[in-house]
Every structure is written in structure tokens, then in C-alpha cells.
Design a protein around this motif. Structure first.
Motif, PDB file in Angstrom:
ATOM      1  N   ARG A  64     -14.201  10.088  -4.699  1.00  0.00           N
ATOM      2  CA  ARG A  64     -14.208   8.631  -4.914  1.00  0.00           C
ATOM      3  C   ARG A  64     -13.436   8.268  -6.175  1.00  0.00           C
ATOM      4  NH1 ARG A  64     -19.544   9.931  -3.561  1.00  0.00           N
ATOM      5  NH2 ARG A  64     -20.057   9.245  -1.441  1.00  0.00           N
ATOM      6  N   ALA A  65     -13.646   9.018  -7.241  1.00  0.00           N
ATOM      7  CA  ALA A  65     -12.960   8.746  -8.508  1.00  0.00           C
ATOM      8  C   ALA A  65     -11.455   8.965  -8.379  1.00  0.00           C
ATOM      9  CB  ALA A  65     -13.538   9.621  -9.623  1.00  0.00           C
ATOM     10  N   LEU A  66     -11.047  10.014  -7.679  1.00  0.00           N
ATOM     11  CA  LEU A  66      -9.626  10.268  -7.483  1.00  0.00           C
ATOM     12  C   LEU A  66      -8.988   9.139  -6.677  1.00  0.00           C
ATOM     13  CD1 LEU A  66      -7.050  11.926  -7.656  1.00  0.00           C
ATOM     14  CD2 LEU A  66      -7.902  13.314  -5.732  1.00  0.00           C
ATOM     15  N   ALA A  67      -9.655   8.686  -5.627  1.00  0.00           N
ATOM     16  CA  ALA A  67      -9.120   7.593  -4.810  1.00  0.00           C
ATOM     17  C   ALA A  67      -8.954   6.333  -5.660  1.00  0.00           C
ATOM     18  CB  ALA A  67     -10.043   7.321  -3.625  1.00  0.00           C
ATOM     19  N   ARG A  68      -9.938   6.021  -6.478  1.00  0.00           N
ATOM     20  CA  ARG A  68      -9.839   4.829  -7.344  1.00  0.00           C
ATOM     21  C   ARG A  68      -8.716   4.979  -8.368  1.00  0.00           C
ATOM     22  NH1 ARG A  68     -15.574   5.460  -7.913  1.00  0.00           N
ATOM     23  NH2 ARG A  68     -16.549   4.546  -6.102  1.00  0.00           N
ATOM     24  N   ARG A  69      -8.531   6.189  -8.905  1.00  0.00           N
ATOM     25  CA  ARG A  69      -7.422   6.417  -9.857  1.00  0.00           C
ATOM     26  C   ARG A  69      -6.064   6.224  -9.186  1.00  0.00           C
ATOM     27  NH1 ARG A  69     -10.534  10.714 -11.578  1.00  0.00           N
ATOM     28  NH2 ARG A  69      -9.171  12.268 -10.605  1.00  0.00           N
ATOM     29  N   LEU A  70      -5.941   6.669  -7.945  1.00  0.00           N
ATOM     30  CA  LEU A  70      -4.677   6.479  -7.225  1.00  0.00           C
ATOM     31  C   LEU A  70      -4.382   4.990  -7.032  1.00  0.00           C
ATOM     32  CD1 LEU A  70      -4.949   9.364  -4.631  1.00  0.00           C
ATOM     33  CD2 LEU A  70      -3.221   9.145  -6.431  1.00  0.00           C
ATOM     34  N   ILE A  71      -5.402   4.202  -6.751  1.00  0.00           N
ATOM     35  CA  ILE A  71      -5.213   2.749  -6.621  1.00  0.00           C
ATOM     36  C   ILE A  71      -4.873   2.142  -7.979  1.00  0.00           C
ATOM     37  CG2 ILE A  71      -6.335   0.555  -6.084  1.00  0.00           C
ATOM     38  CD1 ILE A  71      -8.007   2.135  -3.971  1.00  0.00           C
ATOM     39  N   GLU A  72      -5.611   2.525  -9.015  1.00  0.00           N
ATOM     40  CA  GLU A  72      -5.399   1.957 -10.360  1.00  0.00           C
ATOM     41  C   GLU A  72      -4.011   2.260 -10.912  1.00  0.00           C
ATOM     42  OE1 GLU A  72      -8.593   3.626 -12.628  1.00  0.00           O
ATOM     43  OE2 GLU A  72     -10.107   2.486 -11.516  1.00  0.00           O
ATOM     44  N   SER A  73      -3.455   3.402 -10.573  1.00  0.00           N
ATOM     45  CA  SER A  73      -2.166   3.788 -11.136  1.00  0.00           C
ATOM     46  C   SER A  73      -0.977   3.383 -10.260  1.00  0.00           C
ATOM     47  CB  SER A  73      -2.126   5.305 -11.369  1.00  0.00           C
ATOM     48  OG  SER A  73      -2.210   5.999 -10.138  1.00  0.00           O
ATOM     49  N   ALA A  74      -1.232   2.883  -9.071  1.00  0.00           N
ATOM     50  CA  ALA A  74      -0.145   2.556  -8.138  1.00  0.00           C
ATOM     51  C   ALA A  74       0.637   1.332  -8.601  1.00  0.00           C
ATOM     52  CB  ALA A  74      -0.702   2.321  -6.737  1.00  0.00           C
ATOM     53  N   ARG A  75       1.949   1.425  -8.501  1.00  0.00           N
ATOM     54  CA  ARG A  75       2.834   0.277  -8.747  1.00  0.00           C
ATOM     55  C   ARG A  75       3.696   0.001  -7.531  1.00  0.00           C
ATOM     56  NH1 ARG A  75      -0.626  -0.206 -11.254  1.00  0.00           N
ATOM     57  NH2 ARG A  75      -0.924  -0.548 -13.458  1.00  0.00           N
ATOM     58  N   PHE A  76       3.653   0.915  -6.558  1.00  0.00           N
ATOM     59  CA  PHE A  76       4.299   0.705  -5.265  1.00  0.00           C
ATOM     60  C   PHE A  76       3.605   1.613  -4.260  1.00  0.00           C
ATOM     61  CE2 PHE A  76       6.754   3.884  -7.507  1.00  0.00           C
ATOM     62  CZ  PHE A  76       6.872   4.904  -6.585  1.00  0.00           C
ATOM     63  N   GLY A  77       3.828   1.321  -3.002  1.00  0.00           N
ATOM     64  CA  GLY A  77       3.236   2.127  -1.947  1.00  0.00           C
ATOM     65  C   GLY A  77       4.027   1.986  -0.668  1.00  0.00           C
ATOM     66  N   ALA A  78       3.676   2.775   0.328  1.00  0.00           N
ATOM     67  CA  ALA A  78       4.317   2.728   1.639  1.00  0.00           C
ATOM     68  C   ALA A  78       3.397   1.974   2.590  1.00  0.00           C
ATOM     69  CB  ALA A  78       4.586   4.138   2.143  1.00  0.00           C
ATOM     70  N   LEU A  79       3.848   0.806   3.022  1.00  0.00           N
ATOM     71  CA  LEU A  79       3.080  -0.070   3.908  1.00  0.00           C
ATOM     72  C   LEU A  79       3.458   0.219   5.353  1.00  0.00           C
ATOM     73  CD1 LEU A  79       1.209  -2.594   4.284  1.00  0.00           C
ATOM     74  CD2 LEU A  79       3.332  -3.947   4.209  1.00  0.00           C
ATOM     75  N   GLY A  80       2.472   0.547   6.163  1.00  0.00           N
ATOM     76  CA  GLY A  80       2.696   0.783   7.591  1.00  0.00           C
ATOM     77  C   GLY A  80       2.223  -0.414   8.396  1.00  0.00           C
ATOM     78  N   VAL A  81       3.098  -0.904   9.277  1.00  0.00           N
ATOM     79  CA  VAL A  81       2.791  -2.051  10.142  1.00  0.00           C
ATOM     80  C   VAL A  81       3.244  -1.725  11.559  1.00  0.00           C
ATOM     81  CG1 VAL A  81       3.044  -3.698   8.235  1.00  0.00           C
ATOM     82  CG2 VAL A  81       5.005  -3.222   9.704  1.00  0.00           C
ATOM     83  N   ARG A  82       2.851  -2.586  12.506  1.00  0.00           N
ATOM     84  CA  ARG A  82       3.347  -2.473  13.880  1.00  0.00           C
ATOM     85  C   ARG A  82       4.409  -3.540  14.097  1.00  0.00           C
ATOM     86  NH1 ARG A  82      -2.158  -1.210  17.152  1.00  0.00           N
ATOM     87  NH2 ARG A  82      -2.953  -2.856  15.846  1.00  0.00           N
ATOM     88  N   ASP A  83       5.590  -3.116  14.474  1.00  0.00           N
ATOM     89  CA  ASP A  83       6.683  -4.042  14.760  1.00  0.00           C
ATOM     90  C   ASP A  83       6.353  -4.798  16.040  1.00  0.00           C
ATOM     91  OD1 ASP A  83       9.113  -5.086  15.903  1.00  0.00           O
ATOM     92  OD2 ASP A  83      10.212  -3.857  14.465  1.00  0.00           O
ATOM     93  N   ALA A  84       6.195  -6.112  15.944  1.00  0.00           N
ATOM     94  CA  ALA A  84       5.789  -6.914  17.094  1.00  0.00           C
ATOM     95  C   ALA A  84       6.840  -6.907  18.206  1.00  0.00           C
ATOM     96  CB  ALA A  84       5.513  -8.358  16.650  1.00  0.00           C
TER      97      ALA A  84
END
Length: 160
Positions: free
Chosen positions: A13-33
Motif C-alpha cells: 500500500r505504501a509503495l503504491a501511494r509513493r508511486l502516485i505521489e511521485s508521478a508527474r506523468f503516466g501512460a493513460l489507456g483508453v478505448r478508441d471509440a
């Protein structure tokens, strides 16, 4: 053969929260309509006031158009270091639904100020009419803390 998914513990849980806290960009996955296929796009993110990812997106972008048609999405956070095997570095895949906060909505001004404290260059375009803030309503998450360190997390594990 041992089970690949470990029981979720406080360290995960702590590692997951640290990854969110330190993120400045990410890879967003969506479905192309248009085609019904997955699409991934890099977006800027910051930890929101509640500790969950907050992003600024334009209506003109393909990923925003896809999310307006189908808000189901995923967001991967965590980057490999400069050395070693990239698969040994932790990463977090969040699953959920996108929610847009438009100019004029009650929470927009406070969230925009929060976003700009962490992404000050966005001041150039955050006021454009086609931009809105995007939150993910988290439904689940998968944490890969490196080889043999896989966890399934709930929204409660992330503080959602």
C-alpha cells in the motif's frame, strides 16, 4: 509453483501511494471509440489533494474524446531507473472511470490551483476553454513491485 499474486500488505500500500505521489506523468489507456481498440497516451499527472492522480486534458486530444465516449480507463505510473533491468522497477496500474471537472464547476478553482503548484508551466493553457481537469474514480489497481512482487489493490488500499 507459488501463486504470482501476494497478499496485499502495508508495504505494498505504501509503495503504491509513493508511486502516485511521485508521478508527474503516466501512460493513460483508453478505448478508441472509432475502432474499439485500446490506445495509450502519455499524460501529465500530479497527486491530487486526496492523494489520487489529477490530470489536465484538452477536449482536442484523442484520448479525451475517447474518454468522453467511454470513460473506462487505466493509468500506469512508475518509471524505470537509469540502470539495470527496467522490469525490476515498481509500477502501478490503476483502473477506473474518468471524471471531468470543467471551468465553472465548484471544485475546479481549488483543483486548478493545486495542479499549478506542481505543474506551473500549465499556467499557459489551463484557462483555455477546451481544457478540463480529469480525475479517475478508482475501481482497482495492480502493483508490480519488481520480479515476484505482484499485488492486487482495492480503492481503499489507495485511500480512495
Amino acid at each position: 509453483m507459488p501463486a504470482p499474486i501476494r497478499p496485499t500488505d502495508d508495504d505494498a500500500r505504501a509503495l503504491a501511494r509513493r508511486l502516485i505521489e511521485s508521478a508527474r506523468f503516466g501512460a493513460l489507456g483508453v478505448r478508441d471509440a472509432r475502432f474499439g481498440t485500446p490506445m495509450v497516451s502519455r499524460i501529465a499527472v500530479v497527486p491530487g489533494p486526496d492523494g489520487l492522480p489529477l490530470s489536465l486534458v484538452s477536449d482536442l486530444s484523442h484520448h479525451t474524446q475517447a474518454l468522453k465516449a467511454d470513460p473506462v480507463c487505466s493509468l500506469m505510473l512508475g518509471e524505470p531507473g537509469a540502470k539495470g533491468d527496467p522490469l525490476t522497477y515498481p509500477r502501478l496500474s490503476l483502473q477506473g472511470r474518468a471524471r471531468f471537472i470543467r471551468h465553472g464547476e465548484e471544485s475546479h478553482a481549488g483543483l486548478a490551483a493545486h495542479y499549478l503548484r506542481q505543474q506551473p508551466k500549465a499556467r499557459l493553457y489551463i484557462g483555455f476553454a477546451d481544457f478540463s481537469l480529469m480525475r479517475m474514480e478508482i475501481t482497482g489497481a495492480h502493483l508490480n513491485g519488481g520480479f515476484g512482487k505482484a499485488f492486487v489493490l482495492t480503492p481503499a488500499d489507495l485511500g480512495a
